[in-house]
Design a protein around this motif. Structure first.
Motif, PDB file in Angstrom:
ATOM      1  N   ILE A 112      40.182  -4.569 154.310  1.00 19.81           N
ATOM      2  CA  ILE A 112      39.685  -4.241 155.654  1.00 19.81           C
ATOM      3  C   ILE A 112      38.553  -3.213 155.582  1.00 19.81           C
ATOM      4  N   PRO A 113      37.630  -3.235 156.580  1.00 19.68           N
ATOM      5  CA  PRO A 113      36.572  -2.219 156.633  1.00 19.68           C
ATOM      6  C   PRO A 113      37.140  -0.909 157.199  1.00 19.68           C
ATOM      7  N   ALA A 114      37.832  -0.156 156.348  1.00 21.29           N
ATOM      8  CA  ALA A 114      38.579   1.026 156.792  1.00 21.29           C
ATOM      9  C   ALA A 114      37.675   2.101 157.403  1.00 21.29           C
ATOM     10  N   ASN A 115      36.444   2.219 156.890  1.00 20.13           N
ATOM     11  CA  ASN A 115      35.563   3.270 157.409  1.00 20.13           C
ATOM     12  C   ASN A 115      35.263   3.088 158.895  1.00 20.13           C
ATOM     13  N   GLN A 116      35.237   1.821 159.336  1.00 20.45           N
ATOM     14  CA  GLN A 116      34.975   1.585 160.765  1.00 20.45           C
ATOM     15  C   GLN A 116      36.093   2.173 161.631  1.00 20.45           C
ATOM     16  N   ILE A 117      37.319   2.112 161.138  1.00 19.89           N
ATOM     17  CA  ILE A 117      38.454   2.674 161.892  1.00 19.89           C
ATOM     18  C   ILE A 117      38.221   4.170 162.092  1.00 19.89           C
ATOM     19  N   VAL A 118      37.753   4.817 161.013  1.00 17.69           N
ATOM     20  CA  VAL A 118      37.516   6.260 161.053  1.00 17.69           C
ATOM     21  C   VAL A 118      36.359   6.594 161.992  1.00 17.69           C
ATOM     22  N   GLN A 119      35.202   5.932 161.729  1.00 16.58           N
ATOM     23  CA  GLN A 119      33.998   6.281 162.496  1.00 16.58           C
ATOM     24  C   GLN A 119      34.129   5.960 163.974  1.00 16.58           C
ATOM     25  N   LYS A 120      34.909   4.916 164.305  1.00 12.03           N
ATOM     26  CA  LYS A 120      35.068   4.557 165.717  1.00 12.03           C
ATOM     27  C   LYS A 120      36.270   5.267 166.349  1.00 12.03           C
ATOM     28  N   GLU A 121      36.967   6.059 165.553  1.00 10.91           N
ATOM     29  CA  GLU A 121      38.187   6.726 166.028  1.00 10.91           C
ATOM     30  C   GLU A 121      39.067   5.746 166.805  1.00 10.91           C
ATOM     31  N   MET A 122      39.242   4.564 166.184  1.00 14.83           N
ATOM     32  CA  MET A 122      40.009   3.502 166.828  1.00 14.83           C
ATOM     33  C   MET A 122      41.493   3.812 166.834  1.00 14.83           C
ATOM     34  N   SER A 123      42.162   3.258 167.829  1.00 14.52           N
ATOM     35  CA  SER A 123      43.627   3.311 167.822  1.00 14.52           C
ATOM     36  C   SER A 123      44.127   1.989 167.244  1.00 14.52           C
ATOM     37  N   VAL A 124      44.788   2.066 166.094  1.00  9.66           N
ATOM     38  CA  VAL A 124      45.305   0.859 165.428  1.00  9.66           C
ATOM     39  C   VAL A 124      46.810   0.986 165.320  1.00  9.66           C
ATOM     40  N   SER A 125      47.532   0.001 165.813  1.00  8.39           N
ATOM     41  CA  SER A 125      48.971   0.043 165.565  1.00  8.39           C
ATOM     42  C   SER A 125      49.520  -1.357 165.402  1.00  8.39           C
ATOM     43  N   GLY A 126      50.621  -1.439 164.686  1.00  7.35           N
ATOM     44  CA  GLY A 126      51.351  -2.696 164.607  1.00  7.35           C
ATOM     45  C   GLY A 126      52.152  -2.854 165.891  1.00  7.35           C
ATOM     46  N   THR A 127      52.574  -4.085 166.162  1.00 10.34           N
ATOM     47  CA  THR A 127      53.485  -4.305 167.271  1.00 10.34           C
ATOM     48  C   THR A 127      54.566  -5.250 166.773  1.00 10.34           C
ATOM     49  N   PHE A 128      55.810  -4.794 166.853  1.00  6.47           N
ATOM     50  CA  PHE A 128      56.913  -5.485 166.187  1.00  6.47           C
ATOM     51  C   PHE A 128      58.047  -5.741 167.169  1.00  6.47           C
ATOM     52  N   ALA A 129      58.452  -6.988 167.252  1.00  6.34           N
ATOM     53  CA  ALA A 129      59.629  -7.355 168.050  1.00  6.34           C
ATOM     54  C   ALA A 129      59.514  -6.847 169.494  1.00  6.34           C
ATOM     55  N   TYR A 130      60.552  -6.204 170.002  1.00  5.72           N
ATOM     56  CA  TYR A 130      60.624  -5.851 171.439  1.00  5.72           C
ATOM     57  C   TYR A 130      61.681  -4.778 171.584  1.00  5.72           C
ATOM     58  N   LYS A 131      61.567  -4.020 172.664  1.00 11.21           N
ATOM     59  CA  LYS A 131      62.670  -3.098 172.980  1.00 11.21           C
ATOM     60  C   LYS A 131      62.935  -3.150 174.481  1.00 11.21           C
TER      61      LYS A 131
END
Ligand SMILES: [Zn+2]
Ligand SMILES: [Zn+2]
Length: 348
Positions: free
Chosen positions: A279-298
């Protein structure tokens, strides 16, 4: 009873096994329909998540034929669907309310450790009505009810994305989770939804479900197409979608998903990958992106049943095939063929 046993990669065989026994806190459900999940395909192909001997199948509906002496509010004859996950209620994640991330429960869940619902009957342990077991209204039929589980996954993903009416949302991969996420984003008031897949059938249903724009990834490079629609991202890099949901599981598309997301935008990852995607990890940093997994349900099962009963989301259009239990191998082969199937169900 008859049940399909996972014997090892690419081998599911139907055997006669002992009927499940109903304990005082359990119910026994005569299975009407049970869907094949994307995670079941990982199990089928690579033996992920399950051990040989497992009866798989966790997206099910059916009728209660036996209820234990301590079960309250669920009786013989009720039509139900059930949360397959068993949680401990005592680990740090359970105590903070993230029961779907229970650190010890999964080993004892229906279809994971306990026998699943690719069988004539399935036992659901520790019944709590409105908790792990949901009695169905007449307006939600059995095949639709077997889709409550994947719809709950989609609602959970849409909630974690938390769309605004001004947001442009991109959903990559319109299999059962992606296409249902399109409907859930719409119900939650997302502004504009762009759906991406390679199957014309899936793209057509995505439009029915509220996608404003669809992109066929075989005809166009998805990142280029999204850049054209949203404009070029900061410093001339990538696109500027507010929200991107990656539901394809294609490693190269995870990289594209990062590039599609605007600075301070949100990427939610709802797929599983074979291997470790670059993945282009630097873009996550420079864009201060919010990245999260989403798993199942609650806790989303009850909400999904209300949305289905009110006609605000649909289940039937995604059920493309139904097979008898004896034909389960053919059912898995069909689910693997993304050009012809969205959700394949087995009807024991
Ligand atoms: Zn599932
Ligand atoms: Zn726990």
């Amino acid at each position: 009873m008859k049940a399909a046993i996972f014997e090892g990669p690419e081998t599911l065989t139907v055997h006669t096994v002992a009927d499940p026994e109903c304990g005082p806190d359990d119910i026994i459900v005569k299975v009407a329909d049970c869907g094949i999940c994307g995670s079941d395909l990982h199990s089928y192909i690579e033996g992920a998540f399950v051990a040989p001997g497992q009866i798989m199948g966790h997206e099910f509906s059916g009728t209660v034929i036996e209820a234990g002496s301590r079960v309250e509010g669920v009786v013989v004859g009720d039509r139900v669907t059930a949360v397959p996950l068993t949680v401990c209620g005592r680990c740090p994640r359970c105590l903070e309310g993230s029961t779907h991330l229970c650190e010890v429960g999964l080993a004892e869940s229906v279809a994971y450790g306990l026998p699943g619902a690719f069988a004539e009957y399935v036992r659901v342990p520790n019944v709590v009505r409105g908790g792990n077991v949901h009695v169905l209204p007449a307006s939600v039929d059995d095949p639709s009810a077997a889709l409550v589980e994947p719809l709950a996954v989609a609602l959970h993903a849409a909630k974690l994305a938390d769309p605004l009416p001004t947001d442009t949302c991109v959903v990559i991969g319109l299999g059962s989770i992606g296409i249902n996420t399109v409907q859930m984003l719409k119900v939650m008031g997302a502004g504009r939804i762009i759906g991406i897949d390679v199957s014309p059938t899936r793209l057509e249903i995505a439009r029915q479900f509220g996608a404003d724009i669809t992109i066929n990834g075989r005809e166009r490079d998805p990142l280029e197409a999204v850049t054209e629609i949203t404009g070029v991202g900061a410093y001339g890099v990538g696109a500027r979608a507010d929200i991107v949901i990656e539901a394809s599981g294609v490693p190269a598309l995870l990289g594209q998903a990062i590039s599609m997301t605007r600075a301070a935008g949100k990427l939610r990852i709802a797929a599983l990958y074979e291997g470790e995607p670059p993945i282009p990890a630097n873009q996550i940093v420079q864009k201060e992106m919010s990245v999260s997994g989403t798993f199942a349900y609650k806790g989303e099962f009850g909400q999904v049943i209300e949305l289905l009963a009110a006609g605000r989301v649909q289940a039937a259009p995604v059920i493309t095939h139904t097979f008898a239990l004896d034909d389960i191998e053919q059912a898995f082969r069909t689910q693997l063929d993304k050009d012809i199937s969205i959700k394949v169900q087995v009807a024991p």
